[in-house]
Design an enzyme around this catalytic site. Structure first.
Site, mmCIF file in Angstrom:
data_model
loop_
_atom_site.group_PDB
_atom_site.id
_atom_site.type_symbol
_atom_site.label_atom_id
_atom_site.label_comp_id
_atom_site.label_asym_id
_atom_site.label_seq_id
_atom_site.Cartn_x
_atom_site.Cartn_y
_atom_site.Cartn_z
ATOM 1 N N LYS A 76 2.356 -2.530 -6.008
ATOM 2 C CA LYS A 76 3.417 -2.051 -6.916
ATOM 3 C C LYS A 76 4.083 -0.795 -6.345
ATOM 4 O O LYS A 76 5.299 -0.632 -6.432
ATOM 5 C CB LYS A 76 2.834 -1.740 -8.299
ATOM 6 C CG LYS A 76 2.339 -2.963 -9.066
ATOM 7 C CD LYS A 76 3.488 -3.848 -9.500
ATOM 8 C CE LYS A 76 3.020 -5.030 -10.328
ATOM 9 N NZ LYS A 76 4.077 -5.995 -10.601
ATOM 10 N N TYR A 105 -3.737 -4.148 -5.772
ATOM 11 C CA TYR A 105 -2.736 -4.488 -6.789
ATOM 12 C C TYR A 105 -1.795 -3.304 -7.019
ATOM 13 O O TYR A 105 -0.561 -3.430 -6.942
ATOM 14 C CB TYR A 105 -3.419 -4.890 -8.106
ATOM 15 C CG TYR A 105 -2.459 -4.947 -9.278
ATOM 16 C CD1 TYR A 105 -1.462 -5.913 -9.339
ATOM 17 C CD2 TYR A 105 -2.533 -4.011 -10.307
ATOM 18 C CE1 TYR A 105 -0.560 -5.948 -10.403
ATOM 19 C CE2 TYR A 105 -1.648 -4.038 -11.375
ATOM 20 C CZ TYR A 105 -0.662 -5.007 -11.427
ATOM 21 O OH TYR A 105 0.229 -5.031 -12.472
ATOM 22 N N SER A 151 3.676 -0.628 -12.857
ATOM 23 C CA SER A 151 2.451 -0.454 -13.635
ATOM 24 C C SER A 151 1.985 0.995 -13.561
ATOM 25 O O SER A 151 2.224 1.687 -12.561
ATOM 26 C CB SER A 151 1.369 -1.370 -13.046
ATOM 27 O OG SER A 151 0.100 -1.003 -13.513
#
Ligand code: NAD
Ligand code: UD1
Length: 349
Positions: A165, A161, A137
């Protein structure tokens, strides 16, 4: 006498494991994989999707993917699946993706996202399978003053989050550095939006959508009274936040290009998937209004905490390595998202 060609048995189609394949991006990518002649096996635990998406994929693609309801952290399950049929590559979409939720439940995010990749890669290695396309992302980047964001821009995600990643990218880089059989592409998505042009597949957010496009769709369909524009005092031309919205079918096509690339390249590579163009909140609202032929109720609210002013991708690496670039613009994104909302969308249970 039959010609030699006639007597040849039909070559088996290469088979791809798509984790998270009943989700938003995985389902659209599965459609393209099937259309390109691959067989697809989906493994999804349905924590954020429903099994009827398999039927929708079949409707759109004309072929049905195999589907197993299961968790990627179940190593025994993966081992059985790898033993049962030869898999050529894995597309790993499965994971949790809400920034807000990750701030409340960071352990869930690390356990699912990082833990899932560890189990998956162990079982892939055990099965002699080393080709992986991973869903990363743009949140791995920090809040940068220098735009567009290139793959070498500073990495400094602001929440669990994004950090999950980045941890995964680090882990995958380490893996590729220690075993030259690995072929790994980590695709850094910018802002995926839109739906399949048939109207039969799209995004199904649970509860109140966080993201702009699904929220706009729900305002247009009357499910929400108005759009709140989160701030119009950013240092951008119209004062609203700028993002790089990429049509989900362009994104899906980028995955097939990455798979082709990995057929001839080993190691680890991170690649931005965006359009290279930034659009403001108001640009998107105006495009949507053009598509549906009416204006939408909206008001300006305060900034949303954690938001950045602007972010869009440098797309040179994707163009050079993958020979891929996005083709669809804001109007197509809005048209297809609206077609899905107004005709095909089913509520999440
Ligand atoms: P999604 O939630 O629609 O799809 C993810 C799918 O994975 C869901 O169907 C869910 O049920 C499944 N899943 C979750 N954990 C699982 C597990 N442990 N085992 C098996 N299945 C599991 O999300 P999406 O928008 O399609 O995103 C796909 C991937 O792309 C995610 O990894 C996400 O972090 C990443 N990504 C998404 C966006 C975006 O805006 N949608 C942006 C950047 C990156
Ligand atoms: C969010 C996530 C990001 C994720 C991306 C794509 C946060 C802080 N970031 O980013 O990690 O990769 O989604 O899934 O959640 N907006 C409004 N009104 C709304 C909704 C959004 O004005 O009701 C504005 C936002 O302030 C922003 C733009 O629209 O300027 C886009 O927002 P959104 O779709 O949530 O995406 P990101 O903020 O880029």
């Amino acid at each position: 006498m039959p010609t030699p060609e006639m007597s040849l048995p039909e070559a088996p189609r290469p088979r791809v494991l798509v984790t998270g394949g009943t989700g938003f991006i995985g389902s659209h990518t599965t459609v393209l994989l099937l259309a390109a002649g691959y067989d697809v096996l989906i493994v999804d635990n349905l924590s954020n999707s429903t099994a009827d998406v398999v039927g929708a994929i079949e409707t759109v693609a004309g072929r049905r993917p195999d589907f197993v309801c299961g968790d990627v952290r179940d190593g025994a399950l993966l081992a059985r699946l790898f033993a049962r049929s030869a898999i050529a590559a894995v597309f790993h979409f499965a994971g949790l993706k809400s920034v807000a939720e990750s701030l409340v439940s960071p352990l869930d995010y690390y356990a699912n996202n990082v833990g899932g990749v560890i189990v998956l890669c162990r079982e892939m290695a055990e099965a002699g399978l080393h080709t992986l396309v991973f869903s990363s992302s743009a949140t791995v980047y920090g809040d940068s003053d220098t735009l567009p964001l290139t793959e070498s821009s500073p990495l400094d995600p602001a929440q669990p989050y994004g950090r999950s990643k980045l941890m995964i990218e680090t882990l995958l880089g380490d893996l590729a550095a220690t075993d030259s059989r690995w072929r790994i592409a980590s695709l850094r998505y910018f802002n995926p939006a839109g739906a399949h042009e048939s109207g039969a597949l799209g995004e199904r957010p649970r509860g109140i959508p966080n993201n702009l496009m699904p929220y706009l769709c729900q305002v247009a369909s009357g499910e929400r009274p108005e759009l709140i524009v989160h701030g119009n005092d950013y240092p951008t031309p119209d004062g609203t936040g700028i993002r790089d919205y990429i049509h989900v079918m362009d994104l899906a096509q980028g995955h097939l290009a990455a798979l082709d690339y990995l057929n001839t390249h080993s190691g680890f590579v991170a690649i931005n998937l965006g359009t290279g163009r930034g659009s403001s909140v108001l640009d998107l609202v105006h495009a949507f209004e053009r598509v549906i032929g009416r204006t939408l109720p909206r008001r300006i609210g305060p900034r949303r905490s954690g938001d950045i002013a602007a972010c869009w991708a440098a797309v040179d690496r994707a163009r050079e390595l993958l020979g891929w670039q996005s083709e669809r613009g804001l109007d197509a994104i809005c048209r297809d998202a609206w077609r899905w909302t107004s005709t095909g969308r089913r509520p999440q249970p």
